[in-house]
Design an enzyme around this catalytic site. Structure first.
Site, PDB file in Angstrom:
ATOM      1  N   LYS A  94       0.811  -1.228   0.000  1.00  0.00           N
ATOM      2  CA  LYS A  94       0.000   0.000   0.000  1.00  0.00           C
ATOM      3  C   LYS A  94       0.839   1.271   0.000  1.00  0.00           C
ATOM      4  O   LYS A  94       0.415   2.294  -0.536  1.00  0.00           O
ATOM      5  CB  LYS A  94      -0.947   0.013   1.209  1.00  0.00           C
ATOM      6  CG  LYS A  94      -2.147  -0.906   1.029  1.00  0.00           C
ATOM      7  CD  LYS A  94      -3.245  -0.594   2.038  1.00  0.00           C
ATOM      8  CE  LYS A  94      -4.494  -1.406   1.768  1.00  0.00           C
ATOM      9  NZ  LYS A  94      -4.330  -2.844   2.087  1.00  0.00           N
ATOM     10  N   GLU A 116     -10.748   7.323   4.180  1.00  0.00           N
ATOM     11  CA  GLU A 116     -11.371   6.464   5.182  1.00  0.00           C
ATOM     12  C   GLU A 116     -10.449   5.267   5.365  1.00  0.00           C
ATOM     13  O   GLU A 116      -9.592   4.988   4.529  1.00  0.00           O
ATOM     14  CB  GLU A 116     -12.745   5.983   4.711  1.00  0.00           C
ATOM     15  CG  GLU A 116     -12.708   4.871   3.667  1.00  0.00           C
ATOM     16  CD  GLU A 116     -12.275   5.339   2.283  1.00  0.00           C
ATOM     17  OE1 GLU A 116     -12.325   6.571   2.022  1.00  0.00           O
ATOM     18  OE2 GLU A 116     -11.876   4.490   1.483  1.00  0.00           O
ATOM     19  N   SER A 384       1.875  -9.646  -0.854  1.00  0.00           N
ATOM     20  CA  SER A 384       1.534  -8.221  -0.759  1.00  0.00           C
ATOM     21  C   SER A 384       1.835  -7.586   0.593  1.00  0.00           C
ATOM     22  O   SER A 384       2.011  -6.378   0.682  1.00  0.00           O
ATOM     23  CB  SER A 384       0.060  -8.016  -1.104  1.00  0.00           C
ATOM     24  OG  SER A 384      -0.767  -8.831  -0.297  1.00  0.00           O
TER      25      SER A 384
HETATM   26  C1  LIG Z   1      -5.172  -3.901   1.573  1.00  0.00           C
HETATM   27  C2  LIG Z   1      -4.410  -5.127   1.284  1.00  0.00           C
HETATM   28  C3  LIG Z   1      -4.741  -5.990   0.219  1.00  0.00           C
HETATM   29  C4  LIG Z   1      -5.969  -5.795  -0.631  1.00  0.00           C
HETATM   30  O1  LIG Z   1      -5.963  -4.685  -1.464  1.00  0.00           O
HETATM   31  P1  LIG Z   1      -5.737  -4.774  -3.044  1.00  0.00           P
HETATM   32  O2  LIG Z   1      -6.102  -3.415  -3.490  1.00  0.00           O
HETATM   33  O3  LIG Z   1      -6.638  -5.835  -3.598  1.00  0.00           O
HETATM   34  O4  LIG Z   1      -4.318  -5.112  -3.260  1.00  0.00           O
HETATM   35  C5  LIG Z   1      -3.937  -7.084  -0.030  1.00  0.00           C
HETATM   36  N1  LIG Z   1      -2.854  -7.349   0.736  1.00  0.00           N
HETATM   37  C6  LIG Z   1      -2.500  -6.563   1.774  1.00  0.00           C
HETATM   38  C7  LIG Z   1      -1.313  -6.927   2.580  1.00  0.00           C
HETATM   39  C8  LIG Z   1      -3.269  -5.429   2.083  1.00  0.00           C
HETATM   40  O5  LIG Z   1      -2.910  -4.665   3.120  1.00  0.00           O
END
Ligand SMILES: *Cc1c(COP(=O)(O)O)cnc(C)c1O
Length: 400
Positions: A94, A116, A384
């Site tokens: 993010k 938000e 992610s």
């Molecule tokens: C917020 C989040 C997601 C989901 O958001 P996407 O916009 O689909 O990527 C996925 N993995 C993590 C670690 C997150 O914090």
């Protein structure tokens, strides 16, 4: 033959029939201002240099690719490789788009960035980016979520963000969105609304994608350099879809690379309200200023959603994903809560990497698929984020 995806979206923000700006005229004007400023500012050398330097020196890019050898050996099939977005400053992908959005807001001379947050991940990443570039940050959060997500609330306050508790209605994410949006509408000229995924009206799905596309650009180059060829699969979890489109964009023209988005099946896709598999179970519709696949209830309202990973429970999905599904360029699969929890524990114990529950969905798909493929097949998974935030919850759930 390579397909040229560069013109996506068109000038009105459409990816095929999806996207657009389904907002009232005065808001369309504000969105068009952002689109225009975005096009101009991101071409400027000083903007590009500042963003690049921060990606390297602050976020810690490029994030490595790790070959999960022990896990792959145990599964006895394809090789699993992890793009380590969990190693970024603040522990997830993010920060890539929050940094871009905060910097853009500063270059546009905005006085305040508003957003938000649900579980608080977007809020913390944005508060971090705003502290760094020196711009005021206001985060709206439901009172119920504030009480549940104490560590993130504390972090946002430490980082200097103004936290606005929202007590109306159910006092969760939906009310926080409404409240944040009302604040933004008081002065769209001076305020910047920072959306947390590739969703919302144009230009946000394009902007957030562009800021995230560094993930795939790095991964493609790293993989080629290390293995002399591209991976056979590239997979990522899909909530709104930002980490997935960030990985996929660089590979869209590579027909040999199969792209897989993994949605949360929660307690089962046969249980309405207990999953968030929007592309798998939803239909084309409208939500939050865009056309995309949506999970609606019988009354035509956005349905309740559930996932063990709070970052994935959204009843809409990015318009570009909706398009990529229809043209068949990306295959969308699901992983349920139970498989996800298994993947979380397995990666932790076999590789010493504690993944976010969101990312564990993509790992679960890879773990299920690898044994069906040969040992010479390579699966690249976007990890992610890291699972520190989920550790207490999982330990409690499993009685550890
Ligand atoms: C917020 C989040 C997601 C989901 O958001 P996407 O916009 O689909 O990527 C996925 N993995 C993590 C670690 C997150 O914090």
């Amino acid at each position: 033959m390579t397909t040229n995806f560069a013109p996506m979206p068109d000038a009105h923000g459409f990816f095929g029939p999806y996207g657009g700006q389904l907002v009232p005229p005065f808001l369309k004007e504000a969105m068009d201002d952002i689109a225009k400023a975005y096009a101009e500012i991101t071409q400027r050398e000083d903007f590009q240099k500042e963003l690049h330097d921060l990606q390297v020196d602050y976020v810690g890019r490029p994030s490595p690719i790790f070959h999960a050898r022990r896990l792959s050996d145990q599964l006895g099939g394809a090789q699993i490789h992890l793009k380590r977005e969990d190693l970024n400053h603040t522990g997830a992908h993010k920060i890539n788009h929050c940094l871009g959005e905060a910097l853009l807001a500063k270059f546009m001379n905005k006085t305040k960035v508003i957003a938000e947050t649900g579980a608080g991940q977007h809020g913390v990443a944005l508060a971090t980016a705003c502290a760094l570039v020196g711009i005021a940050c206001e985060i709206h959060m439901g009172q119920v979520d504030i009480e549940k997500e104490h560590p993130n609330v504390t972090k946002m306050r430490i980082l200097g963000a103004t936290l606005v508790p929202v007590t109306r209605g159910a006092a969760t994410l939906k009310e926080a969105v409404d409240n944040a949006f009302e604040e933004y509408l008081k002065d769209p000229k001076n305020y910047f609304y920072a959306i947390g995924s590739v969703v919302g009206p144009h230009p946000f799905p394009m902007m957030v994608r562009d800021f995230q596309s560094i993930v795939g650009r790095e991964a493609r180059e790293q993989f080629l350099k290390k293995h002399g060829k591209l991976p056979d699969y590239a997979a990522a979890c899909v909530g709104g879809g930002s980490n997935a489109i960030g990985l996929f964009t660089a590979f869209l023209g590579d027909e040999s690379v199969r792209l897989v988005g993994v949605e949360p099946a929660g307690e089962g896709t046969n249980k309405p309200g207990r999953h968030a598999a929007t592309l798998t179970m939803g239909k084309p519709g409208e939500i939050h200023g865009m056309k995309c696949y949506v999970l609606n209830n019988a009354a035509g309202e956005p349905d309740a959603v559930h996932s063990i990973a709070s970052g994935l429970d959204y009843p809409g999905v990015g318009p570009q994903h909706s398009y990529l599904k229809d043209i068949g360029r990306v295959q969308y699969e699901v992983a349920n809560d139970e498989e996800t929890l298994d993947a979380f524990m397995r990666l932790s114990r076999v590789e010493g990497i504690v993944p976010a529950l969101e990312s564990s969905h993509a790992v679960a798909w890879a773990m299920r698929t690898a044994p069906t493929l040969g040992k010479d097949v390579n699966i690249l998974v976007n990890l992610s984020g890291r699972g520190d935030k989920d550790a207490d919850y999982v330990a409690h759930k499993l009685g550890l």
